[in-house]
Scaffold this motif. Sequence first.
Motif, PDB file in Angstrom:
ATOM      1  N   UNK A   1     -61.327 -33.415  -6.278  1.00 48.59           N
ATOM      2  CA  UNK A   1     -61.290 -33.583  -7.727  1.00 48.59           C
ATOM      3  C   UNK A   1     -62.623 -33.085  -8.289  1.00 48.59           C
TER       4      UNK A   1
ATOM      5  N   UNK B   1     -60.938 -30.667   1.097  1.00 47.43           N
ATOM      6  CA  UNK B   1     -61.721 -31.803   1.593  1.00 47.43           C
ATOM      7  C   UNK B   1     -60.977 -32.401   2.788  1.00 47.43           C
TER       8      UNK B   1
ATOM      9  N   UNK C   1     -70.342 -33.720  -6.872  1.00 44.50           N
ATOM     10  CA  UNK C   1     -71.277 -34.473  -6.027  1.00 44.50           C
ATOM     11  C   UNK C   1     -71.537 -33.733  -4.712  1.00 44.50           C
TER      12      UNK C   1
ATOM     13  N   UNK D   1     -69.038 -37.495   1.093  1.00 47.00           N
ATOM     14  CA  UNK D   1     -69.180 -38.605   0.151  1.00 47.00           C
ATOM     15  C   UNK D   1     -68.410 -39.774   0.752  1.00 47.00           C
TER      16      UNK D   1
ATOM     17  N   UNK E   1     -64.988 -34.480  -9.950  1.00 47.04           N
ATOM     18  CA  UNK E   1     -66.159 -35.305  -9.732  1.00 47.04           C
ATOM     19  C   UNK E   1     -66.714 -35.180  -8.312  1.00 47.04           C
ATOM     20  N   UNK E   2     -65.847 -35.359  -7.305  1.00 42.99           N
ATOM     21  CA  UNK E   2     -66.395 -35.315  -5.950  1.00 42.99           C
ATOM     22  C   UNK E   2     -66.825 -33.906  -5.586  1.00 42.99           C
TER      23      UNK E   2
ATOM     24  N   UNK F   1     -67.278 -43.822   0.821  1.00 39.33           N
ATOM     25  CA  UNK F   1     -67.086 -45.063   0.065  1.00 39.33           C
ATOM     26  C   UNK F   1     -66.762 -46.158   1.083  1.00 39.33           C
TER      27      UNK F   1
ATOM     28  N   UNK G   1     -71.810 -46.645  -1.665  1.00 37.74           N
ATOM     29  CA  UNK G   1     -71.368 -45.267  -1.869  1.00 37.74           C
ATOM     30  C   UNK G   1     -72.523 -44.341  -1.525  1.00 37.74           C
TER      31      UNK G   1
ATOM     32  N   UNK H   1     -61.650 -27.999  -6.573  1.00 36.87           N
ATOM     33  CA  UNK H   1     -60.436 -27.831  -5.765  1.00 36.87           C
ATOM     34  C   UNK H   1     -60.715 -27.428  -4.320  1.00 36.87           C
ATOM     35  N   UNK H   2     -61.981 -27.412  -3.917  1.00 40.14           N
ATOM     36  CA  UNK H   2     -62.301 -27.111  -2.524  1.00 40.14           C
ATOM     37  C   UNK H   2     -61.524 -28.051  -1.606  1.00 40.14           C
TER      38      UNK H   2
ATOM     39  N   UNK I   1     -75.843 -43.913  -3.555  1.00 40.75           N
ATOM     40  CA  UNK I   1     -75.529 -43.766  -4.976  1.00 40.75           C
ATOM     41  C   UNK I   1     -75.221 -45.108  -5.602  1.00 40.75           C
TER      42      UNK I   1
ATOM     43  N   UNK J   1     -65.064 -38.452   2.375  1.00 37.32           N
ATOM     44  CA  UNK J   1     -64.637 -37.158   1.852  1.00 37.32           C
ATOM     45  C   UNK J   1     -65.574 -36.093   2.428  1.00 37.32           C
TER      46      UNK J   1
END
Lengths: 260, 260
Positions: B208, B223, B214, B160, B210-211, B162, B148, B220-221, B119, B244
């Motif tokens: 969150x 992680x 993605x 995800x 955003x993630x 970083x 990323x 709210x799953x 990304x 993540x």
Amino acid sequence: MSLDRVREHPAPLAAARRRRLRADQALQLADLLRRQVLAGGFDRDGGVLPHEDTLRAAYRVSRNTVRQALDLLRAEQLVERQPGLGTIVVARKYSHGLDRLQGLAETLREHGRVTNEVRTVGPVPAPACVADRLRLAGGDGAQVLYVERLRRLNGLPLSLDLTYIPMDIGIELLGADLENNDVFRLLEEITGCRLGTAQITLEAVNADAHSAAVLQAPRSAAVLMVERLTHLSDGRPVDLEFIHFRGDRISMSGVLHRAA
Amino acid sequence: MSLDRVREHPAPLAAARRRRLRADQALQLADLLRRQVLAGGFDRDGGVLPHEDTLRAAYRVSRNTVRQALDLLRAEQLVERQPGLGTIVVARKYSHGLDRLQGLAETLREHGRVTNEVRTVGPVPAPACVADRLRLAGGDGAQVLYVERLRRLNGLPLSLDLTYIPMDIGIELLGADLENNDVFRLLEEITGCRLGTAQITLEAVNADAHSAAVLQAPRSAAVLMVERLTHLSDGRPVDLEFIHFRGDRISMSGVLHRAA
């Protein structure tokens, strides 16, 4: 190799710069700040995080990104905004070691007192999967001691533990002080044998309504779920546990090695 | 010690039976079934769980408890109810080893193909906390390669990641095939040096917005968040990652030892 090598690779570097997408900058910043919160990096400042402008300059991001990142940490209940003070650390995560098999009270000794609210204790017929893992001679239907404990550190709920122990050992636990002792310590005392190894599996799950209520956590809060089968040093499995840790209060740390 | 010992302890046993509280039976059953789902225990039945009546008898619980337990596993997206079929396993969690330092593609080799959607990739000035952990000579402001990646197994989003890498090594990564290779493998190739150890910290957090988007997971799953600082075998830190993992697709397993 020095940074001069950058000049020898102008094409991919330029291409990379061009194709750099809008990054998940808030997530990136939140990850970096979370680490510092957890490591006590702001303790010397009384738990107060740097001002938004300072963070903006230090991480070369926009004010909006700083705010989003702090929002993420607030949602995790790690920090709070306090009028007149700024953003302060409100939660501490305790680190549970992955390097050595230890009970909770042993692990957290330096942080305070672990107490256990025994919600249930008593013999139950072992479900087949429990009998199997504990290698019970009677198989399905053999008795096991089932213990359900809410574990607290200095009064704060940390975990809900569901434990199965073979009845020949479990019967001795019934008379023991389960409120103030790790089961690990009691097992070693009862059997006169040290614990050896444990197989553990870690997962992240969302808390169901019931365990969230018991743990005093928000519904759907992230739970660090540990399944652990512990053996005596002679290899006999003696303790099957399902541990539901509050994700906002416990982390697990260790060292991995590349070589087999 | 045999079960005959039960008769020698009538008082505590009777007391325990009396004070046995209404147990968290659904949670208890869900923990036992989750384990079997994850271990592939229902694979031989085509992924179909036993009928509710069978579970009720096997675990000696009420129909209501069975339903609640299955509801919990459905909420974790591990099982689904299919009309005419019953409750079937729909998700598989892949186990990432805690016993050995491995890249994702190495770990999951037998399960399929790991691909990485890059990304973002490019040099950034290192924030102080990154420079510090990677022991960069230039300190705050030295360049690092920031990568990323959205990592997939057989096309399904898993994590995800970083990643921060010192620029002298990172520059070589720019020309590499990051889509189809673990960074670990590339680091060993570039440096001609094996990786040594990594410090890891695991946590459970809620995704969150955003993630979650993605990772194509619900808001709210849960992680499974891994922070990992990896060193070359000569001790130099070369790779700082914030990973993540989707909590419903990855578990981590290992063996802990009691002795130091």
